[in-house]
Scaffold this motif. Structure first.
Motif, mmCIF file in Angstrom:
data_model
loop_
_atom_site.group_PDB
_atom_site.id
_atom_site.type_symbol
_atom_site.label_atom_id
_atom_site.label_comp_id
_atom_site.label_asym_id
_atom_site.label_seq_id
_atom_site.Cartn_x
_atom_site.Cartn_y
_atom_site.Cartn_z
ATOM 1 N N UNK A 36 -4.399 16.625 -5.842
ATOM 2 C CA UNK A 36 -3.194 15.872 -5.510
ATOM 3 C C UNK A 36 -3.549 14.871 -4.428
ATOM 4 N N UNK A 37 -3.418 13.596 -4.751
ATOM 5 C CA UNK A 37 -3.734 12.535 -3.800
ATOM 6 C C UNK A 37 -2.491 12.233 -2.974
ATOM 7 N N UNK A 38 -2.471 12.741 -1.757
ATOM 8 C CA UNK A 38 -1.281 12.599 -0.912
ATOM 9 C C UNK A 38 -1.087 11.172 -0.432
ATOM 10 N N UNK A 39 -2.199 10.483 -0.139
ATOM 11 C CA UNK A 39 -2.146 9.100 0.322
ATOM 12 C C UNK A 39 -3.219 8.300 -0.393
ATOM 13 N N UNK A 40 -2.815 7.215 -1.014
ATOM 14 C CA UNK A 40 -3.738 6.329 -1.713
ATOM 15 C C UNK A 40 -3.516 4.919 -1.178
ATOM 16 N N UNK A 41 -4.588 4.254 -0.815
ATOM 17 C CA UNK A 41 -4.537 2.891 -0.320
ATOM 18 C C UNK A 41 -5.345 2.006 -1.269
ATOM 19 N N UNK A 42 -4.753 0.915 -1.722
ATOM 20 C CA UNK A 42 -5.407 0.024 -2.659
ATOM 21 C C UNK A 42 -5.251 -1.411 -2.183
ATOM 22 N N UNK A 43 -6.113 -2.275 -2.702
ATOM 23 C CA UNK A 43 -6.153 -3.657 -2.216
ATOM 24 C C UNK A 43 -5.269 -4.609 -2.999
ATOM 25 N N UNK A 44 -4.718 -4.186 -4.162
ATOM 26 C CA UNK A 44 -3.974 -5.102 -5.017
ATOM 27 C C UNK A 44 -2.566 -4.589 -5.283
ATOM 28 N N UNK A 45 -1.611 -5.537 -5.360
ATOM 29 C CA UNK A 45 -0.211 -5.141 -5.538
ATOM 30 C C UNK A 45 0.043 -4.474 -6.875
ATOM 31 N N UNK A 46 -0.637 -4.912 -7.956
ATOM 32 C CA UNK A 46 -0.388 -4.313 -9.260
ATOM 33 C C UNK A 46 -0.827 -2.846 -9.301
ATOM 34 N N UNK A 47 -1.843 -2.501 -8.521
ATOM 35 C CA UNK A 47 -2.271 -1.102 -8.467
ATOM 36 C C UNK A 47 -1.255 -0.260 -7.704
ATOM 37 N N UNK A 48 -0.665 -0.828 -6.634
ATOM 38 C CA UNK A 48 0.395 -0.122 -5.913
ATOM 39 C C UNK A 48 1.542 0.206 -6.859
ATOM 40 N N UNK A 49 2.004 -0.801 -7.608
ATOM 41 C CA UNK A 49 3.178 -0.616 -8.457
ATOM 42 C C UNK A 49 2.873 0.327 -9.616
ATOM 43 N N UNK A 50 1.705 0.199 -10.243
ATOM 44 C CA UNK A 50 1.341 1.136 -11.302
ATOM 45 C C UNK A 50 1.314 2.557 -10.772
ATOM 46 N N UNK A 51 0.810 2.733 -9.552
ATOM 47 C CA UNK A 51 0.803 4.062 -8.947
ATOM 48 C C UNK A 51 2.193 4.647 -8.820
ATOM 49 N N UNK A 52 3.151 3.843 -8.397
ATOM 50 C CA UNK A 52 4.513 4.355 -8.243
ATOM 51 C C UNK A 52 5.148 4.666 -9.598
ATOM 52 N N UNK A 53 4.813 3.893 -10.632
ATOM 53 C CA UNK A 53 5.283 4.241 -11.978
ATOM 54 C C UNK A 53 4.790 5.630 -12.380
ATOM 55 N N UNK A 54 3.527 5.946 -12.050
ATOM 56 C CA UNK A 54 2.877 7.163 -12.530
ATOM 57 C C UNK A 54 3.032 8.342 -11.566
ATOM 58 N N UNK A 55 3.546 8.104 -10.369
ATOM 59 C CA UNK A 55 3.705 9.171 -9.398
ATOM 60 C C UNK A 55 2.582 9.270 -8.387
ATOM 61 N N UNK A 56 1.712 8.253 -8.316
ATOM 62 C CA UNK A 56 0.673 8.211 -7.289
ATOM 63 C C UNK A 56 1.230 7.549 -6.035
#
Length: 267
Positions: free
Chosen positions: A104-124
């Motif tokens: 379970x990845x409690x905190x994920x940091x990414x450099x691109x906005x599309x990765x942030x939003x895809x993560x929230x769609x999937x529960x990351x």
């Protein structure tokens, strides 16, 4: 009536304006990772209901250079490389759901906005950050070939403040797929707050099995993790390392599909 299309907002008549490509996404990581023990009483507070902490209270700190190619845009890595490259840093916990291991990845940091939003769609649980990892180019006279003694560091920053460092010094080459995967299963938790008192919040626990996962160019080493608990807009006390267990450098690839299994839903 016109039909708006896209894998999430912004929708458009053709669907081309969507921030996130339609899955599946084929993803690869050039990563360093340190596994370490944490205080179990503090760490359990970061897991959603239904997940049990690994009996050895194992956490992981991970930094990687990432590449994503989606089925809907198979040439993007060649025609628009900025659309497929990003950096990622993770603080997470190994855990089980009804005895089935995963992470379970409690905190994920990414450099691109599309990765942030895809993560929230999937529960990351993703935020945008600034992530760097040592790049070893053997032609550079300062580095030489990768081998025992090679050192690498990954750093994650946000709001101009350091969040964590992860370090490794390579000791030995290991077999492909020898890096522990914990079943290549990730547990995700999607919280969708409601914009209206007439609509309830959604809290959903998912299991996502990574398809076609494989690990190559793997090295074992010694490692270290430094967590900065004074970072702005963070809550990291439960991820302070008590003991380093193992450290790895590797390349891993997998396919992420929109095929997660809903395990529980709370309102």
């Amino acid at each position: 009536m016109a039909t708006l299309r896209g894998f999430g907002n912004p929708l458009s008549p053709s669907g081309r304006a969507a921030l996130v490509d339609d899955p599946p996404h084929h993803i690869s990581a050039d990563a360093i990772q340190v596994v370490y023990r944490v205080d179990p009483d503090k760490a359990r507070a970061y897991l959603p209901d239904g997940l049990d902490l690994h009996p050895d209270a194992l956490a992981y700190a991970y930094v990687a250079d990432m590449v994503k190619v989606s089925d809907s845009h198979p040439d993007q890595a060649w025609t628009e490389p900025q659309w497929s490259q990003y950096q990622e840093g993770i603080l997470g916990l190994y855990c089980t759901y009804q005895g089935q291991p995963g992470r379970f990845s409690a905190y994920i940091y990414v450099s691109e906005d599309w990765s942030v939003v895809f993560g929230h769609f999937m529960g990351f649980a993703k935020k945008q950050g600034v992530i760097h990892k040592t790049k070893i180019q053997p032609a550079n006279p300062a580095f030489g070939p990768v081998g025992p003694g090679t050192r690498m560091r990954g750093t994650v920053d946000r709001f101009g403040r350091r969040i964590f460092n992860v370090d490794i010094q390579l000791t030995e080459k290991i077999d492909d797929d020898a890096v522990p995967s914990h079943g290549h299963r990730v547990y995700t938790y999607r919280h969708i707050p409601s914009p209206s008192p007439q609509v309830p919040d959604q809290r959903q626990l998912f299991a996502l099995d990574l398809d076609r996962a494989t690990t190559i160019d793997a090295w074992k080493g010694t490692g270290g993790v430094e967590i900065f608990t004074d970072a702005i807009n963070e809550d990291l006390d439960g991820f302070q390392p008590l003991e380093i267990v193992e450290a790895y450098s590797f390349q891993r690839g997998w396919t992420t599909k929109a095929g997660a299994t809903l395990l529980r839903e709370d309102h």
